[in-house]
Enzyme design. Structure first.
Site, PDB file in Angstrom:
ATOM      1  N   ASN A 159      43.816  45.907  41.831  1.00  0.00           N
ATOM      2  CA  ASN A 159      43.447  45.881  40.419  1.00  0.00           C
ATOM      3  C   ASN A 159      42.080  46.483  40.126  1.00  0.00           C
ATOM      4  O   ASN A 159      41.761  46.758  38.978  1.00  0.00           O
ATOM      5  CB  ASN A 159      43.507  44.444  39.891  1.00  0.00           C
ATOM      6  N   GLN A 193      49.827  44.817  39.097  1.00  0.00           N
ATOM      7  CA  GLN A 193      49.302  46.103  38.617  1.00  0.00           C
ATOM      8  C   GLN A 193      50.265  47.260  38.887  1.00  0.00           C
ATOM      9  O   GLN A 193      49.972  48.398  38.550  1.00  0.00           O
ATOM     10  CB  GLN A 193      47.949  46.403  39.277  1.00  0.00           C
ATOM     11  N   SER A 214      53.242  39.600  36.159  1.00  0.00           N
ATOM     12  CA  SER A 214      52.541  38.936  35.070  1.00  0.00           C
ATOM     13  C   SER A 214      52.986  39.515  33.731  1.00  0.00           C
ATOM     14  O   SER A 214      53.277  40.704  33.637  1.00  0.00           O
ATOM     15  CB  SER A 214      51.031  39.129  35.235  1.00  0.00           C
ATOM     16  N   HIS A 216      51.124  39.705  30.838  1.00  0.00           N
ATOM     17  CA  HIS A 216      50.137  40.344  29.963  1.00  0.00           C
ATOM     18  C   HIS A 216      49.594  41.680  30.464  1.00  0.00           C
ATOM     19  O   HIS A 216      48.706  42.261  29.837  1.00  0.00           O
ATOM     20  CB  HIS A 216      48.998  39.364  29.631  1.00  0.00           C
ATOM     21  N   THR A 252      58.753  22.159  30.375  1.00  0.00           N
ATOM     22  CA  THR A 252      59.582  22.842  29.388  1.00  0.00           C
ATOM     23  C   THR A 252      59.220  24.312  29.323  1.00  0.00           C
ATOM     24  O   THR A 252      58.049  24.667  29.203  1.00  0.00           O
ATOM     25  CB  THR A 252      59.383  22.179  28.009  1.00  0.00           C
ATOM     26  N   CYS A 342      26.051  41.181  38.961  1.00  0.00           N
ATOM     27  CA  CYS A 342      25.476  40.555  37.771  1.00  0.00           C
ATOM     28  C   CYS A 342      26.531  39.958  36.854  1.00  0.00           C
ATOM     29  O   CYS A 342      26.203  39.224  35.928  1.00  0.00           O
ATOM     30  CB  CYS A 342      24.641  41.562  36.989  1.00  0.00           C
TER      31      CYS A 342
HETATM   32  C1  LIG Z   1      46.603  41.966  40.996  1.00  0.00           C
HETATM   33  C2  LIG Z   1      46.520  40.802  40.077  1.00  0.00           C
HETATM   34  N1  LIG Z   1      47.034  39.620  40.436  1.00  0.00           N
HETATM   35  C3  LIG Z   1      46.989  38.549  39.651  1.00  0.00           C
HETATM   36  C4  LIG Z   1      46.396  38.602  38.405  1.00  0.00           C
HETATM   37  C5  LIG Z   1      46.341  37.363  37.575  1.00  0.00           C
HETATM   38  O1  LIG Z   1      47.271  37.393  36.561  1.00  0.00           O
HETATM   39  P1  LIG Z   1      47.370  36.188  35.522  1.00  0.00           P
HETATM   40  O2  LIG Z   1      46.256  36.436  34.551  1.00  0.00           O
HETATM   41  O3  LIG Z   1      48.715  36.299  34.885  1.00  0.00           O
HETATM   42  O4  LIG Z   1      47.180  34.930  36.268  1.00  0.00           O
HETATM   43  C6  LIG Z   1      45.842  39.815  37.973  1.00  0.00           C
HETATM   44  C7  LIG Z   1      45.171  39.950  36.674  1.00  0.00           C
HETATM   45  O5  LIG Z   1      44.055  39.547  36.444  1.00  0.00           O
HETATM   46  C8  LIG Z   1      45.901  40.939  38.836  1.00  0.00           C
HETATM   47  O6  LIG Z   1      45.355  42.103  38.474  1.00  0.00           O
HETATM   48  S1  FES Z   2      22.302  39.080  36.776  1.00  0.00           S
HETATM   49 FE1  FES Z   2      21.641  40.640  38.083  1.00  0.00          FE
HETATM   50  S2  FES Z   2      19.842  41.242  37.010  1.00  0.00           S
HETATM   51 FE2  FES Z   2      20.580  39.733  35.673  1.00  0.00          FE
END
Ligand SMILES: Cc1ncc(COP(=O)(O)O)c(C=O)c1O
Ligand code: FES
Lengths: 400, 128
Positions: A159, A193, A214, A216, A252, A342
């Protein structure tokens, strides 16, 4: 591009629900609201919708509908695949007999964290490395297989980088090994993906036992996932209660989301390569544009376009930090993401980029751009223009 | 995630850049996560009975939006202050002046105070 236009380039994070999918879901909120387990006509209406969706999924995967379980997310499907299999296996193992899982260092957290968790219960886990291209090596996998090995879990498409893993080859390899092995090695793949792009014929083509999808990421709803479980695969329920989903996942059914996911999958036409080719063209334009326009930039992941899914490109830019880059892009109306430390709670850079041998600084300056079916050439052009300005500004501030 | 003030200092920082012959340079950073920060100071040369002041200050920061905003803020806070007063600027002062940083970003404010202390410490050592 109009002033104030918003450009979404984070389709690997999530996709908008397709209008047609939304329409397919709409009746199941306040019109056909029955509980699918009720025996009256309200219930039957809802159950019919679930049955239909299950068939749509089965058709997409070329499997039987009795092999499909709907879950609450792909994360749950990953958890269920691994934990559910182990739970069932443990029950038929002799005392002291070891359990061994092989996975990779670049899996989604849904698999990795599950494995870390299982390590605490004395399950032996091997995390395969990847090359600089972010792809696992089949020989590495072969070398790690021991008599105790019970499960191999490798994702189909990564991903963060879009790197395609050799799932079909792993399937064949395991099939060979299983012929002479005392107990079977099961094969799970997280195909979240991959679903929009790659062959998902689980039986004939891929030879997997467990397969995660998935809702979404395919222009369907969030909070819905699928786990394909090949007939005969030992698996125990992780959510006990009512006997929904063949008694494997109580609760459900989320009827609207299930109907939406089924419909969304039906919309995907892997055989029709036009959309794929069009997206690959856009991606190649994006990659070429970034590398030529922005000095000291690099593409992370496989070099060969064939080894990457069409929708993801991952870059690093010298002297720029990813979080400030994403925020700056957002200020210009562009949505993308980063593997910078970060943005992580633990202040650690992306485990995927680190596994590929990038330095902390390279991971720190990474940007993931992911395309979807609404992405246009003009959007890519606009992105390239803005990216250059933003990177230059941040480089001035960093002085590096 | 970020309030207006942080975004403002991130978008239009006033103090970024280098000072040509600085009187002191301070560094801070967490190389493990990749954050790097440099502060440049100019200090005045008052008569012996007066305390030394920071007359100019600039930063170069490779880090998140908070780190850039905090860098700009500490420059604003330190400019014109005596060295001893500047030493007393805490990460809480920086955070407060920015209208409070998100909890996960407090360490970015700590980073900028470290850099300032590093610079002042080096200056004091050099000038004896
Ligand atoms: C490779 C992969 N696996 C699992 C997930 C998790 O999917 P879900 O948000 O449906 O739990 C994602 C997405 O974030 C993903 O890219
Ligand atoms: S979190 Fe890395 S500089 Fe702020």
């Amino acid at each position: 591009m109009k002033q104030g236009a918003k450009i979404y380039l984070d389709y690997a994070a999530t996709t908008p629900i397709d209008k047609k999918v939304l329409k397919a879901m709409a009746p199941y909120f306040s019109e056909k609201y029955g509980n699918p387990t009720s025996i009256h006509s309200w219930g039957q209406e809802a159950q019919t919708a679930i049955d239909k969706a299950r068939e749509q999924v089965a058709k997409f995967l070329n499997c039987k509908s009795s092999e499909i379980v709907f879950t609450g997310s792909a994360s749950e499907s990953d958890n269920f695949a691994i934990r559910g299999l182990l739970k069932a296996l443990k029950r038929c193992k002799r005392a002291g007999e070891k359990i061994h899982i092989i996975t990779s260092q670049i899996e989604h957290k849904a698999v990795l964290e599950t494995c870390y968790d299982l390590e605490k219960e004395n399950v032996k886990i091997t995390y395969l490395p990847v090359g600089n291209d972010g792809i696992i090596n089949l020989d590495d996998l072969k070398a790690e297989i021991i008599p105790e090995t019970d499960l191999v879990s490798i994702m189909y498409v990564n991903n963060e980088t879009g790197a395609i893993q050799p799932i079909q080859k792993i399937g064949r390899l395991l099939e060979e090994i299983n012929k002479n092995k005392e107990h079977r090695i099961f094969f799970h793949t997280d195909a979240v993906q991959a679903a929009n792009w790659l062959n998902c014929d689980v039986v004939e083509k891929l030879g997997v036992d467990l397969f995660t999808l998935s809702g979404h990421k395919i222009y369907g709803p969030k909070g819905i996932g699928v786990l394909y479980i090949r007939q005969g695969t030992p698996i125990s329920s992780m959510i006990t209660g009512g006997d929904q989903e063949w008694g494997l996942r109580a609760g459900t059914g989320n009827v609207a989301a299930i109907a939406g996911l089924g419909f969304a999958l039906e919309q995907i036409k892997i055989q029709d390569t036009r959309y794929k080719i069009q997206t690959e063209k856009l991606r190649d334009k994006l990659v070429k544009g970034v590398l030529t326009k922005v000095s000291e930039s690099q593409l992370n992941g496989p070099e060969k376009p064939k080894e990457r899914a069409p929708h993801i490109a991952n870059f690093s830019f010298r002297g720029v930090e990813g979080e400030s880059l994403v925020i700056s892009l957002d200020q210009e109306g562009i949505g993308a993401s980063t593997g910078s430390a970060c943005t992580s709670r633990a202040l650690l850079p992306s485990h995927v980029l680190m596994a590929m041998g990038l330095s902390e600084l390279q991971a720190h300056s990474s940007l993931r751009v992911s395309l979807g079916k609404y992405t246009t050439t003009r959007e890519i052009d606009y992105f390239l223009k803005v990216l250059w300005t933003v990177v230059e500004r941040l480089r001035k501030i960093s002085g590096r | 995630m970020y309030n207006k003030k942080i975004i403002q200092h991130f978008t239009n920082p006033k103090f970024f850049g280098k000072i040509k012959n600085p009187d002191a340079v301070g560094n801070a950073g967490n190389p493990r996560c990749g954050d790097l920060l440099t502060l440049y100071l100019k200090v005045d040369n008052p008569p012996a009975n007066k305390t030394k002041k920071i007359t100019d200050i600039r930063f170069q920061t490779l880090g998140c939006a908070s780190a850039i905003a905090a860098s700009d803020m500490i420059c604003e806070l330190a400019k014109g202050k005596t060295l001893d007063k500047a030493l007393k600027i805490s990460f809480k002062d920086v955070s407060k002046s920015l209208g409070v940083l998100p909890p996960l970003k407090i360490h970015c404010a700590q980073l900028v105070t470290e850099a300032l202390r590093d610079a002042i410490g080096k200056y004091k050592k050099l000038s004896g």
